[in-house]
Design an enzyme around this catalytic site. Sequence first.
Site, PDB file in Angstrom:
ATOM      1  N   GLY A  46       0.835  -1.198   0.000  1.00 45.92           N
ATOM      2  CA  GLY A  46       0.000   0.000   0.000  1.00 45.92           C
ATOM      3  C   GLY A  46       0.863   1.239   0.000  1.00 45.92           C
ATOM      4  O   GLY A  46       2.064   1.161   0.303  1.00 45.92           O
ATOM      5  N   GLN A  51       2.903  10.027   1.735  1.00 47.37           N
ATOM      6  CA  GLN A  51       4.266   9.466   1.726  1.00 47.37           C
ATOM      7  C   GLN A  51       5.096   9.940   0.536  1.00 47.37           C
ATOM      8  O   GLN A  51       6.316   9.834   0.561  1.00 47.37           O
ATOM      9  CB  GLN A  51       4.199   7.928   1.704  1.00 47.37           C
ATOM     10  CG  GLN A  51       3.631   7.330   2.974  1.00 47.37           C
ATOM     11  CD  GLN A  51       3.513   5.831   2.879  1.00 47.37           C
ATOM     12  OE1 GLN A  51       2.538   5.306   2.351  1.00 47.37           O
ATOM     13  NE2 GLN A  51       4.515   5.116   3.362  1.00 47.37           N
ATOM     14  N   LEU A  92       6.871   1.764   4.454  1.00 48.10           N
ATOM     15  CA  LEU A  92       7.910   2.233   3.526  1.00 48.10           C
ATOM     16  C   LEU A  92       8.530   3.547   4.010  1.00 48.10           C
ATOM     17  O   LEU A  92       9.626   3.894   3.591  1.00 48.10           O
ATOM     18  CB  LEU A  92       7.320   2.429   2.121  1.00 48.10           C
ATOM     19  CG  LEU A  92       6.819   1.146   1.444  1.00 48.10           C
ATOM     20  CD1 LEU A  92       6.162   1.470   0.107  1.00 48.10           C
ATOM     21  CD2 LEU A  92       7.951   0.150   1.247  1.00 48.10           C
ATOM     22  N   HIS A 133      -3.965   1.519   8.133  1.00 53.67           N
ATOM     23  CA  HIS A 133      -2.596   2.052   8.090  1.00 53.67           C
ATOM     24  C   HIS A 133      -2.492   3.216   7.087  1.00 53.67           C
ATOM     25  O   HIS A 133      -1.900   4.257   7.396  1.00 53.67           O
ATOM     26  CB  HIS A 133      -1.650   0.895   7.704  1.00 53.67           C
ATOM     27  CG  HIS A 133      -0.215   1.247   7.521  1.00 53.67           C
ATOM     28  ND1 HIS A 133       0.783   0.742   8.346  1.00 53.67           N
ATOM     29  CD2 HIS A 133       0.423   2.013   6.606  1.00 53.67           C
ATOM     30  CE1 HIS A 133       1.961   1.200   7.942  1.00 53.67           C
ATOM     31  NE2 HIS A 133       1.778   1.974   6.882  1.00 53.67           N
ATOM     32  N   GLU A 134      -3.116   3.049   5.912  1.00 49.52           N
ATOM     33  CA  GLU A 134      -3.016   4.094   4.868  1.00 49.52           C
ATOM     34  C   GLU A 134      -3.839   5.329   5.229  1.00 49.52           C
ATOM     35  O   GLU A 134      -3.393   6.462   4.996  1.00 49.52           O
ATOM     36  CB  GLU A 134      -3.464   3.536   3.510  1.00 49.52           C
ATOM     37  CG  GLU A 134      -2.706   2.315   3.006  1.00 49.52           C
ATOM     38  CD  GLU A 134      -1.204   2.441   3.029  1.00 49.52           C
ATOM     39  OE1 GLU A 134      -0.673   3.572   3.069  1.00 49.52           O
ATOM     40  OE2 GLU A 134      -0.534   1.397   3.025  1.00 49.52           O
ATOM     41  N   HIS A 137      -1.951   7.473   7.520  1.00 50.00           N
ATOM     42  CA  HIS A 137      -0.974   8.330   6.818  1.00 50.00           C
ATOM     43  C   HIS A 137      -1.635   9.634   6.356  1.00 50.00           C
ATOM     44  O   HIS A 137      -1.053  10.712   6.475  1.00 50.00           O
ATOM     45  CB  HIS A 137      -0.416   7.623   5.582  1.00 50.00           C
ATOM     46  CG  HIS A 137       0.748   6.719   5.841  1.00 50.00           C
ATOM     47  ND1 HIS A 137       1.919   7.153   6.418  1.00 50.00           N
ATOM     48  CD2 HIS A 137       0.933   5.404   5.561  1.00 50.00           C
ATOM     49  CE1 HIS A 137       2.777   6.132   6.490  1.00 50.00           C
ATOM     50  NE2 HIS A 137       2.197   5.060   5.990  1.00 50.00           N
TER      51      HIS A 137
HETATM   52  O1  GNR Z   1       4.170  -2.644   2.467  1.00 56.15           O
HETATM   53  C1  GNR Z   1       3.568  -2.497   3.542  1.00 56.15           C
HETATM   54  N1  GNR Z   1       3.278  -3.590   4.298  1.00 56.15           N
HETATM   55  C2  GNR Z   1       2.458  -3.547   5.415  1.00 56.15           C
HETATM   56  C3  GNR Z   1       2.464  -4.652   6.252  1.00 56.15           C
HETATM   57  C4  GNR Z   1       1.662  -4.685   7.371  1.00 56.15           C
HETATM   58  C5  GNR Z   1       0.834  -3.622   7.650  1.00 56.15           C
HETATM   59  C6  GNR Z   1       0.816  -2.506   6.832  1.00 56.15           C
HETATM   60  C7  GNR Z   1       1.621  -2.471   5.708  1.00 56.15           C
HETATM   61  S1  GNR Z   1       1.590  -1.099   4.653  1.00 56.15           S
HETATM   62  C8  GNR Z   1       3.201  -1.141   4.006  1.00 56.15           C
HETATM   63  C9  GNR Z   1       3.406  -0.086   2.932  1.00 56.15           C
HETATM   64  C10 GNR Z   1       3.223   1.281   3.543  1.00 56.15           C
HETATM   65  O2  GNR Z   1       4.042   1.826   4.222  1.00 56.15           O
HETATM   66  N2  GNR Z   1       2.080   1.885   3.326  1.00 56.15           N
HETATM   67  O3  GNR Z   1       1.847   3.093   3.873  1.00 56.15           O
HETATM   68 NI    NI Z   2       3.068   3.165   5.691  1.00 55.16          NI
END
Ligand code: GNR
Ligand code: NI
Length: 168
Positions: A46, A51, A92, A133-134, A137
């Site tokens: 993702g 980012q 990332l 998670h996204e 961000h």
């Molecule tokens: O690549 C990613 N793997 C991930 C693994 C577990 C929980 C969330 C993620 S998101 C991450 C890519 C990223 O930083 N997205 O913002």
């Molecule tokens: Ni992330």
Amino acid sequence: MSKLAVLHFPDPRLRKKAIPVKTIDMGIKQLSQDMLETMYAENGIGLAATQVNMQKRVIVMDLSVEKNSPMTLVNPEITEKVGSEEMEEGCLSVPGFFETVNRAEKISFQYLNLDGEKIEDSADGLLAVCIQHEIDHLDGKLFIDYLSSIKRQRIRKKFEKQEKVRAL
Ligand code: GNR
Ligand code: NI
């Protein structure tokens, strides 16, 4: 298509709150393409516009093993959260760190696709974690914010040291 630079913690630009997209124009479609290219190049599942230093509410994801199922969510919102679940996360923008985070187990969410259609859906498992998670961000929040401040400080120190080495 072009690959974009991914900001790394503790860059203050990762703390900016992204603004809702008003119209899905060529600029947004280009951004989505560039974000997908960047996400694939960095082996992520993702990526949020924040980012890549774009303060717009756009996220891309591809959770397929074959890396052939790109998704773009514009103005994504979580409408319901159920239960809780722990999962090991990485980011990332915080490369090299993996920590367990507690999030909602199941979510209902809505978003606009690139055709401007409003989609309502629900998710669990890794997809639910990734969407949470996204969206974090887009609100200037990182997964390490859920850790103890002592752990976060240790991670910050490591990144600041790395930055100094790179600057030499
Ligand atoms: O690549 C990613 N793997 C991930 C693994 C577990 C929980 C969330 C993620 S998101 C991450 C890519 C990223 O930083 N997205 O913002
Ligand atoms: Ni992330």
